[in-house]
Write a protein that holds these residues in place. Structure first.
Motif, PDB file in Angstrom:
ATOM      1  N   ARG A 113      17.912   9.765  43.306  1.00  0.00           N
ATOM      2  CA  ARG A 113      18.737  10.939  43.623  1.00  0.00           C
ATOM      3  C   ARG A 113      17.926  11.837  44.558  1.00  0.00           C
ATOM      4  N   THR A 114      17.901  11.441  45.817  1.00  0.00           N
ATOM      5  CA  THR A 114      16.974  12.034  46.781  1.00  0.00           C
ATOM      6  C   THR A 114      17.130  13.538  46.918  1.00  0.00           C
ATOM      7  N   GLU A 115      18.342  14.017  47.162  1.00  0.00           N
ATOM      8  CA  GLU A 115      18.533  15.454  47.374  1.00  0.00           C
ATOM      9  C   GLU A 115      18.128  16.260  46.150  1.00  0.00           C
ATOM     10  N   ASP A 116      18.500  15.774  44.970  1.00  0.00           N
ATOM     11  CA  ASP A 116      18.152  16.491  43.740  1.00  0.00           C
ATOM     12  C   ASP A 116      16.648  16.456  43.496  1.00  0.00           C
ATOM     13  N   ALA A 117      16.021  15.320  43.775  1.00  0.00           N
ATOM     14  CA  ALA A 117      14.575  15.200  43.574  1.00  0.00           C
ATOM     15  C   ALA A 117      13.819  16.121  44.521  1.00  0.00           C
ATOM     16  N   VAL A 118      14.247  16.163  45.782  1.00  0.00           N
ATOM     17  CA  VAL A 118      13.601  17.039  46.764  1.00  0.00           C
ATOM     18  C   VAL A 118      13.772  18.499  46.362  1.00  0.00           C
TER      19      VAL A 118
END
Length: 243
Positions: free
Chosen positions: A198-203
């Motif tokens: 979950r790239t956006e959430d992780a960033v």
């Protein structure tokens, strides 16, 4: 062992010990680093200590001024804000790239690094800051998160900036505990979001994680001083002043 190898080993040991003492807050921000005193403490020559301090200077942990010698890098609001801005740009970029390129092996390494971090006590009971073991596990976890980005120069910059920021994080840790911060929850969220791709959430979680440390220090009404007696660089955690 050849003499050159022995010298390298002595320099590496001095470098690692001084670095550990700075990151743990045992060598206070802004305090002088006396070559003769450190050479005597580590039973090495002053040239060995000088080489170690020059390496630390390259990583932003030590400053050197003509006619004044070496000092532990002082803390300042401007430096903290600049450092945070760079980390938010570069480390978040590295995390996004790492998740995009990651495989199952990377996922296992992130989970394993988090497992070690989660089970390493933050405090060793000897000082208010984080223990050396936790600090090492913390760095390894954050390294694992970005390791798959495939950009060695970016990774080198991220690690160098995080090393410098570690001085601030050590001071922010006890303040964060008083404000109810739960870094274990933050780290678990990072691990779960990253490995779930979950790239956006992780960033965003990483961005908040980095910014929170800065906000804690900047919001604190710090009324103490970072000064240390001229001949003594070592001291316990106490009040600090962000100039």
């Amino acid at each position: 062992m050849p003499a050159t190898d022995a010298a390298v080993t002595r320099t590496e040991r001095a470098y690692q010990q001084i670095r550990t003492d700075i990151l743990a807050g045992r060598l206070r921000p802004g305090s002088p680093l006396r070559l003769a005193a450190l050479a005597g403490e580590f039973s090495v020559s002053m040239s060995v200590v000088r080489e170690a301090l020059n390496r630390l200077s390259g990583h932003g942990l030590v400053t050197t001024t003509p006619n004044q010698g070496f000092r532990v890098t002082p803390l300042s609001r401007a430096d903290l804000e600049d450092l945070t801005a760079l980390r938010l740009t570069l480390e978040c970029q590295a995390l996004a790239g790492s998740i995009a390129s990651a495989d199952v092996r990377w996922e296992g390494e992130v989970v394993s690094a988090h497992h070690v971090l989660e089970r390493t006590p933050i405090s060793d009971g000897r000082s208010p800051g984080a223990s050396d073991e936790w600090t090492e596990a913390h760095a390894a976890f954050h390294d694992a998160l970005v390791a798959a980005c495939g950009r060695p120069r970016l990774l080198a910059l991220v690690r160098s900036l995080r090393d410098t920021a570690e001085v601030y994080r050590q001071w922010a840790g006890p303040l964060g505990e008083k404000r109810g911060r739960d870094v274990e929850v933050e780290h678990r969220a990072l691990m779960e979001l990253a490995t779930a791709r979950r790239t956006e959430d992780a960033v965003e979680a990483l961005r908040a994680h980095i910014q929170r440390t800065t906000d804690i220090l900047l919001a604190q009404d710090i009324a103490g001083t970072d000064a240390v007696p001229a001949g003594d660089a070592r001291g316990s955690h106490g009040a600090i002043l962000l100039r």
